[in-house]
Design a protein around this motif. Structure first.
Motif, PDB file in Angstrom:
ATOM      1  N   VAL A 179      -6.858   7.351   8.566  1.00 45.44           N
ATOM      2  CA  VAL A 179      -5.419   7.572   8.450  1.00 45.44           C
ATOM      3  C   VAL A 179      -5.135   8.004   7.015  1.00 45.44           C
ATOM      4  N   ASP A 180      -4.553   9.184   6.857  1.00 40.76           N
ATOM      5  CA  ASP A 180      -4.222   9.708   5.532  1.00 40.76           C
ATOM      6  C   ASP A 180      -2.772   9.387   5.180  1.00 40.76           C
ATOM      7  N   ASN A 181      -2.492   9.419   3.878  1.00 38.63           N
ATOM      8  CA  ASN A 181      -1.143   9.217   3.355  1.00 38.63           C
ATOM      9  C   ASN A 181      -0.508   7.959   3.939  1.00 38.63           C
ATOM     10  N   VAL A 207       0.859  -1.189   0.000  1.00 39.67           N
ATOM     11  CA  VAL A 207       0.000   0.000   0.000  1.00 39.67           C
ATOM     12  C   VAL A 207       0.892   1.235   0.000  1.00 39.67           C
ATOM     13  N   LYS A 208       0.611   2.175  -0.903  1.00 42.89           N
ATOM     14  CA  LYS A 208       1.407   3.392  -0.996  1.00 42.89           C
ATOM     15  C   LYS A 208       0.509   4.611  -1.113  1.00 42.89           C
ATOM     16  N   ALA A 209       0.799   5.626  -0.278  1.00 41.83           N
ATOM     17  CA  ALA A 209       0.122   6.937  -0.352  1.00 41.83           C
ATOM     18  C   ALA A 209      -1.387   6.782  -0.488  1.00 41.83           C
ATOM     19  N   ASN A 210      -1.991   6.047   0.441  1.00 40.66           N
ATOM     20  CA  ASN A 210      -3.401   5.735   0.372  1.00 40.66           C
ATOM     21  C   ASN A 210      -4.129   6.390   1.541  1.00 40.66           C
ATOM     22  N   ARG A 211      -5.423   6.136   1.633  1.00 35.12           N
ATOM     23  CA  ARG A 211      -6.242   6.670   2.723  1.00 35.12           C
ATOM     24  C   ARG A 211      -7.001   5.513   3.356  1.00 35.12           C
ATOM     25  N   LEU A 212      -6.719   5.269   4.635  1.00 32.23           N
ATOM     26  CA  LEU A 212      -7.277   4.127   5.345  1.00 32.23           C
ATOM     27  C   LEU A 212      -8.413   4.585   6.255  1.00 32.23           C
ATOM     28  N   SER A 243       3.341   3.846   7.875  1.00 31.48           N
ATOM     29  CA  SER A 243       3.412   5.290   8.105  1.00 31.48           C
ATOM     30  C   SER A 243       2.110   5.927   7.642  1.00 31.48           C
ATOM     31  N   GLY A 244       1.779   7.042   8.263  1.00 24.56           N
ATOM     32  CA  GLY A 244       0.557   7.752   7.893  1.00 24.56           C
ATOM     33  C   GLY A 244       0.349   8.935   8.811  1.00 24.56           C
ATOM     34  N   SER A 245      -0.805   9.546   8.694  1.00 26.26           N
ATOM     35  CA  SER A 245      -1.152  10.663   9.583  1.00 26.26           C
ATOM     36  C   SER A 245      -2.628  10.564   9.923  1.00 26.26           C
ATOM     37  N   MET A 246      -2.924  10.729  11.203  1.00 26.32           N
ATOM     38  CA  MET A 246      -4.301  10.727  11.666  1.00 26.32           C
ATOM     39  C   MET A 246      -4.630  12.116  12.171  1.00 26.32           C
ATOM     40  N   ALA A 247      -5.657  12.712  11.581  1.00 26.90           N
ATOM     41  CA  ALA A 247      -6.056  14.074  11.949  1.00 26.90           C
ATOM     42  C   ALA A 247      -4.851  15.013  11.875  1.00 26.90           C
ATOM     43  N   GLU A 248      -4.048  14.869  10.807  1.00 25.81           N
ATOM     44  CA  GLU A 248      -2.884  15.702  10.513  1.00 25.81           C
ATOM     45  C   GLU A 248      -1.723  15.462  11.471  1.00 25.81           C
ATOM     46  N   ILE A 249      -1.765  14.389  12.250  1.00 27.03           N
ATOM     47  CA  ILE A 249      -0.661  14.028  13.130  1.00 27.03           C
ATOM     48  C   ILE A 249       0.093  12.871  12.485  1.00 27.03           C
ATOM     49  N   PRO A 250       1.340  13.091  12.042  1.00 27.33           N
ATOM     50  CA  PRO A 250       2.083  12.011  11.380  1.00 27.33           C
ATOM     51  C   PRO A 250       2.576  10.987  12.394  1.00 27.33           C
ATOM     52  N   ARG A 304       5.458   5.578  16.856  1.00 29.16           N
ATOM     53  CA  ARG A 304       6.318   6.761  16.970  1.00 29.16           C
ATOM     54  C   ARG A 304       5.653   7.950  16.277  1.00 29.16           C
ATOM     55  N   SER A 305       5.867   9.141  16.870  1.00 33.62           N
ATOM     56  CA  SER A 305       5.309  10.333  16.244  1.00 33.62           C
ATOM     57  C   SER A 305       5.961  11.593  16.803  1.00 33.62           C
TER      58      SER A 305
END
Length: 812
Positions: A338-340, A326-331, A370-377, A398-399
């Motif tokens: 989870v974005d990116n 999975v690459k650069a997706n939205r979960l 890796s990803g970001s939830m609510a703009e938190i990577p 980790r974040s």
């Protein structure tokens, strides 16, 4: 016309005529010998058959097999020897066309070059004991066949299946394959090793259940494409070379191997999709897997490869191994969006060899997540979920983030972060309920630095906040806390026992233990904790990607905090205390103060008390012991305790008191007038009443030659009972430098003041040289005694008037 061309055409015409003559001759031969040929075909088809093959009728179809001979077999049926027990024919076909080698016919042999099956059903049945109707193809235990009668096995060069239902019904292995074949055609070659077939396939998959208890893979999907199939006679292996087949609208690369030499037959199926949507892929799996995968979704296509390995026996589920990228997706998941998101994933239902291919032995590993939830990577080195019956998740989280982004998670109607940085590294292990983390065991650190945050329901604001959360499995240690609210700065450290278990099951039972120290605290900046709590915003106002903060809100509101406090300076309105220590309990019911001790106004104050919420009111109860404080500063600090007169400006001396008082205060910490009840016992040493207008106004007429500006008291003690606006002054004796008096009655902060004073006009200075206390008491009320009543005046101020003793006695 040139001679050579004329001769060529004549030769070609002669050949055509010869072929037609031969074909007509063969046709006549077949038609004349139809019955004999039918017997020969039945005999050929029944060779090495452990059962029976029956053909209802045979008709020659010359044009179909030209230049060979074709026959159409009607109502063909293949039965095994136990058909009467289970009633499942291996094959039933209304139309079975066979193309036979014409030259072989002339030699007296049957060579089948093409078979076309239409409107048929192939039913491979295995009962619960393992017996299969495919045993029809096992060799009979018959007498040896003469060499003259033996022929080589028939070789089928081409085949066509149209409108054929294929069923594999394995009752012992709980397997059910059902295909509605629209087209299955191709050609076959026979190298020395076995055979090879090029196949065109189009079929509707009604069922592909490797375990009927789990349900079907690829249910009700059309499978279409080309296949290259090889059979190795020596190895007993059928291999389907990897090739592109469409399942529905999605292309897959599918390959397979079937070891038919094994009993039961072993198979390995490889399915690869290099670009497929998550929901399209999950729909192709068994319902027990689909139901779990559909709790998640990925917006963009992913790459996935699956290997299904098993056998046709009663071994239960096959082994399933899946790789995904999975690459650069939205979960989208039960825990939030989870974005990116990017990761490599593996699924297996054989996590521990020998434990079976079951949900309990299933596992998922996600690498480099890796990803970001609510703009938190954030990143997870390896996320691991095992035991799908009772899923357990582990990983290292980790974040690094801007803490203002936390508003997207918990909502700015609970905690509103405006600046600061955060960093975390947490290793977690947690049960999963509906694929959401539950009761995690966490180890690691969370640090927040230079943060500004507001606790919105209580309207309390903090600046330059720092905190370190040290998770130690079930417990939470809280270190290096710095809170600043206005001019208050607090340093804290604490712990919460059994934090994670209670947070998810009973957050209201959480008890936070705090050690707090501070150079200075302004209590007014924390009055929000005793005020009415603001309601949270409705669900409609929440952002779509906001996760539930219900447990956090429940913990902050209903959890308890036990605080052990040491403060250098405590400010509350005009009050200033130093060297303060206290034990404080914060709960949803209110604030409880125990063992409070501080220095104030040259003396000390000890108290116990509470502030609780009763409806919209904030109810306080306080028991105090005040020792040797300046009465002037004490009254100044508490706004004269609501008294209009005298004020702190009129008072001097060292004050001692014990109080037991309750009342109501506002959200800003102000005492509501008339709400107090309780009692005050006091003792004033070396006291003085300075420039008290009420006394001066009376004294300048009654005692014109005495110093009324500075009335001193050696010891002044008494008891006041407070009931709302009225303060009952229990009878007390006042001995001062100007006069002595007995006083008692009711002082009211509203209407209702009625105080009686008995004032002897004898000047106390005349008795200064007397040392006998008994004599002083006897002489104290001798001479003229003035009786004065203090009552409310028309202007709202207290008025003093002389009364006669008998009138005074009546008032009593």
């Amino acid at each position: 016309m040139p001679f050579w061309l004329k001769r060529s055409l004549q030769v070609f015409a002669a050949l055509i005529i010869l072929i037609i003559v031969v074909f007509i001759g063969l046709a006549v031969y077949v038609n004349v010998n139809k019955k004999a040929l039918l017997v020969s075909i039945n005999k050929e088809l029944n060779r090495n058959i452990n059962g029976s093959v029956t053909v209802g009728a045979m008709e020659p179809t010359f044009l179909k097999g030209f230049p060979g001979v074709s026959v159409s077999l009607k109502n063909v049926e293949i039965r095994d020897s136990l058909w009467k027990v289970h009633h499942h024919s291996l094959l039933t076909a209304k139309d079975f066309d066979i193309s036979v080698n014409a030259m072989a016919l002339l030699r007296g042999t049957i060579e089948i070059r093409r078979i076309s099956i239409n409107d048929a059903e192939a039913y491979l049945y295995t009962d619960s004991t393992g017996y299969s109707n495919t045993s029809v193809f096992k060799k009979k235990n018959a007498a040896p066949v003469d060499k003259e009668e033996s022929t080589s096995p028939a070789e089928i060069r081409r085949f066509d299946l149209n409108n054929v239902r294929f069923i594999l019904d394995n009752r012992k292995g709980n397997k059910l394959f059902l295909f509605a074949v629209q087209d299955f055609s191709g050609k076959v070659d026979y190298p020395s090793s076995g055979w090879k077939a090029d196949v065109n396939l189009k079929t509707l998959v009604r069922s592909l259940a490797f375990n009927t208890k789990r349900g079907s893979f690829v249910k009700d999907e059309v499978l279409q494409g080309k296949m290259d199939i090889e059979y190795d006679n020596q190895l007993g292996l059928i291999e389907v070379k990897p090739n592109i087949l469409n399942i529905g609208d999605d292309p897959f690369i599918i390959g397979a191997k079937f070891k038919i030499a094994k009993d039961p037959t072993e198979f390995t199926i490889t399915v690869e999709a290099r670009s497929i949507l998550w929901r399209n892929a999950s729909a192709l799996l068994a319902p027990n897997i689909t139901s779990r995968l559909n709790m998640f979704n990925l917006d963009k296509p992913i790459a996935v490869k699956a290997i299904i390995d098993g056998n046709m026996g009663a071994g239960g589920d096959p082994s399933i191994f899946v790789n995904a990228s999975v690459k650069a997706n939205r979960l989208t998941s039960p825990g939030g969006v989870v974005d990116n998101v990017s990761f490599s994933g593996v699924y297996t239902n054989n996590f521990i060899n020998g434990k079976g291919f079951t949900d309990a032995n299933s596992a998922v590993k996600l690498y480099r997540f890796s990803g970001s939830m609510a703009e938190i990577p954030f990143t997870i080195d390896t996320a691991f979920i095992h035991n799908f019956d009772k899923p357990v998740a582990t990983g290292t989280f980790r974040s690094k983030f801007d803490v203002s982004k936390l508003n997207n998670l918990v909502g700015d109607d609970l905690l509103n972060f405006t600046k600061g940085t955060g960093e975390l590294k947490l290793h977690y292990s947690a049960d999963m309920v509906n694929f959401k983390l539950n009761k995690p065991v966490i180890t690691g650190l969370v640090t927040v630095k230079n943060a500004d945050v507001s606790y919105v329901p209580r309207n309390v604001n903090f600046k330059n906040t720092s905190i370190t959360l040290d998770f130690q499995k079930e417990d939470l240690l809280i270190k290096d806390i710095r809170l600043q609210s206005g001019k208050s700065i607090v340093f804290m450290e604490g712990s919460i026992k059994n934090f994670l278990n209670l947070y998810y099951t009973a957050p209201e039972k959480i008890i936070m233990n705090w050690n707090m120290r501070s150079p200075q605290v302004y209590l007014g900046e924390f009055m929000g904790f005793i005020g009415s709590r603001k309601g949270r915003a409705s669900a409609k106002s929440k952002k779509k990607n906001k996760v539930s903060a219900g447990q956090l809100n429940e913990m902050l509101e209903k959890g308890k905090a036990e605080i052990h406090l040491k403060v250098d300076k405590v400010h509350y309105n005009k009050f200033l205390g130093t060297d303060a220590t206290a034990d404080i309990l914060l709960s949803d019911a209110g604030v409880y103060l125990n063992n409070v001790s501080l220095k104030h106004a040259g003396g000390s104050v000890k108290l116990n008390g509470s502030v609780t919420q009763i409806g919209a009111l904030n109810r306080f109860t306080v028991n105090t012991v005040v020792s040797n404080v300046s009465i002037r500063d004490f009254f100044y600090s508490f706004d004269n305790f609501g008294l209009r007169t005298p004020t702190y400006k009129n008072l001097r001396g060292n004050f001692f008191t014990k109080t037991n008082v309750s009342g109501n205060i506002t959200a800003e910490g102000k005492v509501i007038p008339g709400s107090m009840n309780g009692s005050v016992v006091f003792d004033l040493k070396n006291g003085a009443l300075v420039n008290f207008d009420a006394v001066q106004n009376v004294g300048k007429f009654a005692f014109p030659f005495r110093d009324l500006n500075n009335i001193t008291f050696n010891n002044l003690n008494g008891k006041f009972d407070i009931r709302g606006e009225k303060v009952t002054i229990n009878p007390m004796k006042i001995n001062s430098s100007v006069l002595n008096m007995d006083i008692g009655g009711i002082y009211s902060m509203g209407p209702g003041t009625n105080i009686l004073l008995d004032i002897p006009l004898r000047n106390p200075k005349k008795d200064e040289d007397i040392t006998d206390k008994k004599e002083i008491r006897e002489r104290r009320m001798k001479g003229i005694v003035v009786h004065i009543q203090a009552i409310d005046g028309d202007d709202g101020k207290i008025k003093f008037k002389l009364v006669r003793k008998k009138d005074r006695d009546k008032t009593d």
